[in-house]
Design an enzyme around this catalytic site. Structure first.
Site, PDB file in Angstrom:
ATOM      1  N   TYR A 126      -1.862  -1.550  11.062  1.00  0.00           N
ATOM      2  CA  TYR A 126      -2.523  -1.777   9.503  1.00  0.00           C
ATOM      3  C   TYR A 126      -1.375  -1.492   8.495  1.00  0.00           C
ATOM      4  CZ  TYR A 126      -4.117  -1.293   4.541  1.00  0.00           C
ATOM      5  OH  TYR A 126      -3.940  -1.530   3.319  1.00  0.00           O
ATOM      6  N   SER A 150       1.171  -1.282  -0.075  1.00  0.00           N
ATOM      7  CA  SER A 150       0.195  -0.144   0.200  1.00  0.00           C
ATOM      8  C   SER A 150       1.220   1.570   0.215  1.00  0.00           C
ATOM      9  CB  SER A 150      -0.770   0.159   1.102  1.00  0.00           C
ATOM     10  OG  SER A 150      -1.487   1.451   1.451  1.00  0.00           O
ATOM     11  N   LYS A 182       2.214  -3.362   6.531  1.00  0.00           N
ATOM     12  CA  LYS A 182       2.284  -3.441   5.245  1.00  0.00           C
ATOM     13  C   LYS A 182       3.739  -3.240   4.429  1.00  0.00           C
ATOM     14  CE  LYS A 182      -2.301  -4.205   3.448  1.00  0.00           C
ATOM     15  NZ  LYS A 182      -1.471  -6.149   2.959  1.00  0.00           N
ATOM     16  N   GLY A 231      -4.952  11.297  11.561  1.00  0.00           N
ATOM     17  CA  GLY A 231      -4.343   9.807  10.765  1.00  0.00           C
ATOM     18  C   GLY A 231      -4.502  10.235   9.239  1.00  0.00           C
TER      19      GLY A 231
HETATM   20  C1  UD1 Z   1      -7.013   3.605   3.508  1.00  0.00           C
HETATM   21  C2  UD1 Z   1      -5.280   3.368   4.332  1.00  0.00           C
HETATM   22  C3  UD1 Z   1      -4.748   3.304   3.046  1.00  0.00           C
HETATM   23  C4  UD1 Z   1      -5.688   1.753   2.956  1.00  0.00           C
HETATM   24  C5  UD1 Z   1      -7.005   2.441   1.996  1.00  0.00           C
HETATM   25  C6  UD1 Z   1      -7.926   1.474   1.628  1.00  0.00           C
HETATM   26  C7  UD1 Z   1      -3.662   5.528   4.847  1.00  0.00           C
HETATM   27  C8  UD1 Z   1      -3.332   6.752   5.474  1.00  0.00           C
HETATM   28  N1  UD1 Z   1      -4.131   4.858   4.246  1.00  0.00           N
HETATM   29  O1  UD1 Z   1      -6.862   5.144   2.998  1.00  0.00           O
HETATM   30  O2  UD1 Z   1      -3.696   2.320   3.825  1.00  0.00           O
HETATM   31  O3  UD1 Z   1      -4.982   0.789   2.559  1.00  0.00           O
HETATM   32  O4  UD1 Z   1      -7.490   3.262   3.487  1.00  0.00           O
HETATM   33  O5  UD1 Z   1      -8.149   0.632   2.748  1.00  0.00           O
HETATM   34  O6  UD1 Z   1      -4.677   5.078   6.791  1.00  0.00           O
HETATM   35  N2  UD1 Z   1     -12.983  10.677   3.334  1.00  0.00           N
HETATM   36  C9  UD1 Z   1     -14.044  11.446   3.470  1.00  0.00           C
HETATM   37  N3  UD1 Z   1     -15.150  10.738   4.027  1.00  0.00           N
HETATM   38  C10 UD1 Z   1     -15.313   9.524   4.475  1.00  0.00           C
HETATM   39  C11 UD1 Z   1     -14.372   8.353   4.032  1.00  0.00           C
HETATM   40  C12 UD1 Z   1     -13.216   9.254   3.130  1.00  0.00           C
HETATM   41  O7  UD1 Z   1     -13.453  12.311   3.378  1.00  0.00           O
HETATM   42  O8  UD1 Z   1     -15.908   9.209   4.453  1.00  0.00           O
HETATM   43  C13 UD1 Z   1     -11.244  11.162   2.504  1.00  0.00           C
HETATM   44  C14 UD1 Z   1     -10.683  10.329   3.173  1.00  0.00           C
HETATM   45  O9  UD1 Z   1     -10.416  11.894   4.678  1.00  0.00           O
HETATM   46  C15 UD1 Z   1      -9.328  10.961   2.321  1.00  0.00           C
HETATM   47  C16 UD1 Z   1     -10.164  10.507   1.868  1.00  0.00           C
HETATM   48  O10 UD1 Z   1     -11.859  10.125   1.628  1.00  0.00           O
HETATM   49  O11 UD1 Z   1      -9.151  12.053   2.556  1.00  0.00           O
HETATM   50  C17 UD1 Z   1     -10.269   9.196   1.401  1.00  0.00           C
HETATM   51  O12 UD1 Z   1     -10.133   8.055   2.503  1.00  0.00           O
HETATM   52  P1  UD1 Z   1      -9.792   6.337   3.067  1.00  0.00           P
HETATM   53  O13 UD1 Z   1     -11.442   5.855   0.938  1.00  0.00           O
HETATM   54  O14 UD1 Z   1     -10.536   6.088   3.795  1.00  0.00           O
HETATM   55  O15 UD1 Z   1      -8.779   6.090   2.076  1.00  0.00           O
HETATM   56  P2  UD1 Z   1      -7.498   6.521   2.299  1.00  0.00           P
HETATM   57  O16 UD1 Z   1      -7.133   7.185   3.735  1.00  0.00           O
HETATM   58  O17 UD1 Z   1      -6.724   7.141   2.123  1.00  0.00           O
END
Ligand code: UD1
Length: 342
Positions: free
Chosen positions: A152, A127, A156, A300
């Protein structure tokens, strides 16, 4: 006679799409999965798409004797794609030992079996989380690996180290670690897709569940980041593109075209997209309105990250081909299909 590939975690999101692409390329696919976070009828979906039913075994890879017995029974396996792992960032913070045990013991068991029987080819599901917030964007594979922000993420990073150390000790072993950016979307047939358990952590499943009325409102985690519209930026790639990259990596190993015995590749589109752009695009391509609100930052979260994919483009001859629009159409089609048929 085509090679037999073991796909661990093959009923999961990326695993099932990879099984489809491997079958389409003529590989014989065996799936081993403990079904802790996936459904057995994913196998039906794979069969519906490809016309071929992959071999399936409910198996916990942490159980070394069972894994040994399984590989003994399937001695034609020539390569392994290892997806099976727990993947919830939040849960890993609450239950670090569960994550370390599950994600690391399973990998160690697989590597031990590979070493014992000179099984040489491993593709590992890693990842972009290993980069944390990179100092330079787009991020290349030579960027420093940062302290992981969750157990997690740390599994990785440690997994990559374990594989590399095993290869140093045993040069007949070869592996490719694929560092995924943010996989989204579903197979265009909508017969397989992402199945989050409970309330989704990830953005796209939360968007589609909000559109489907299962969630009342999407929260945008922060609009005060140092980005053009203030929301976080990620590199979202279509899961079918990501799945194809695994086939290319397997072929490279099986045909001994790898340049080093341990190789690492970024898999993304090379383009950064903000959360607000994601929402706008989803609304536009699916002709609907999402109920969303801006809230505070999520602990985070990395501000912005997207991939330099030139190494994968050059070495693997792989490139993400689907557009963001196609990915978001497929995600919505899958959500609707799943609700209707479950
Ligand atoms: C996270 C993990 C990554 C993992 C991936 C898939 C970290 C830093 N990253 O990625 O290792 O492989 O999940 O499981 O831990 N967001 C919103 N509202 C929501 C959900 C998300 O605004 O309800 C935003 C988040 O703040 C982020 C973006 O959408 O900016 C993507 O979020 P998300 O899909 O959870 O993925 P990552 O955090 O990038």
């Amino acid at each position: 006679m085509n090679s037999t590939v073991l796909v661990t975690g093959g009923t999961g999101y990326i695993g099932s799409h990879t099984a489809v692409e491997l079958i389409n390329e003529g590989y014989r696919v065996l799936i081993a999965d403990n079904l802790s976070n996936s459904e057995p009828d994913v196998i039906d979906g794979i069969e519906k798409i490809t016309g071929v039913r992959p071999g399936f075994e409910k198996l916990d890879l942490c159980d070394a004797p069972l894994l040994r017995e399984y590989i003994d029974r399937n001695s034609d396996i020539t390569a392994i794609v290892h997806f099976a792992a727990s993947k919830s960032v939040g849960e890993s913070v609450e239950k670090p030992l569960t994550y370390y045990r599950n994600n690391l013991v399973s990998l160690i068991n697989i590597l031990e079996e590979m070493q014992q029987r000179s099984l040489s080819n491993l593709v590992f599901s890693s990842s972009c989380t290993v980069y944390g917030q990179p100092d330079k964007l787009p991020v290349t594979e030579s960027a420093p690996v940062k302290k992981a922000s969750s157990p997690y993420g740390n599994t990785k990073k440690i997994s990559e180290d374990i594989i590399e150390d095993c290869i140093t000790a045993n040069p007949s072993l070869k592996s490719v670690s694929l560092r995924y950016f943010n996989p989204i979307g579903a197979h265009p047939t909508a017969f397989i897709g992402e199945l989050p358990s409970g309330v989704p952590d990830n953005l796209v499943p939360f968007i589609t569940q909000t559109a489907a009325g299962l969630r009342s409102q999407l929260k945008v985690f922060g609009n005060d980041y140092n980005t053009p519209d203030g929301s976080c930026i990620r590199d979202y790639l279509h899961v079918t593109d990501l799945a194809r990259a695994h086939v290319v990596a397997i072929k490279r190993l099986l045909e001994n075209r790898n340049k080093k015995n341990y190789e690492v590749f970024n898999l993304g589109t090379g383009k950064g997209i903000s959360v607000l752009e994601m929402i706008k695009t989803f609304e536009k391509v699916n002709s609907l309105k999402l109920n969303y609100t801006i809230t505070g930052r999520r602990a985070g979260d990395t501000e912005q990250v997207w991939a330099d994919t030139s190494l994968a483009n050059r070495e693997l001859g792989w490139k993400a081909e689907s557009s963001l629009e196609e990915a978001l159409v497929s995600a919505w089609k899958w959500e609707q299909y799943y609700r209707k048929n479950k």
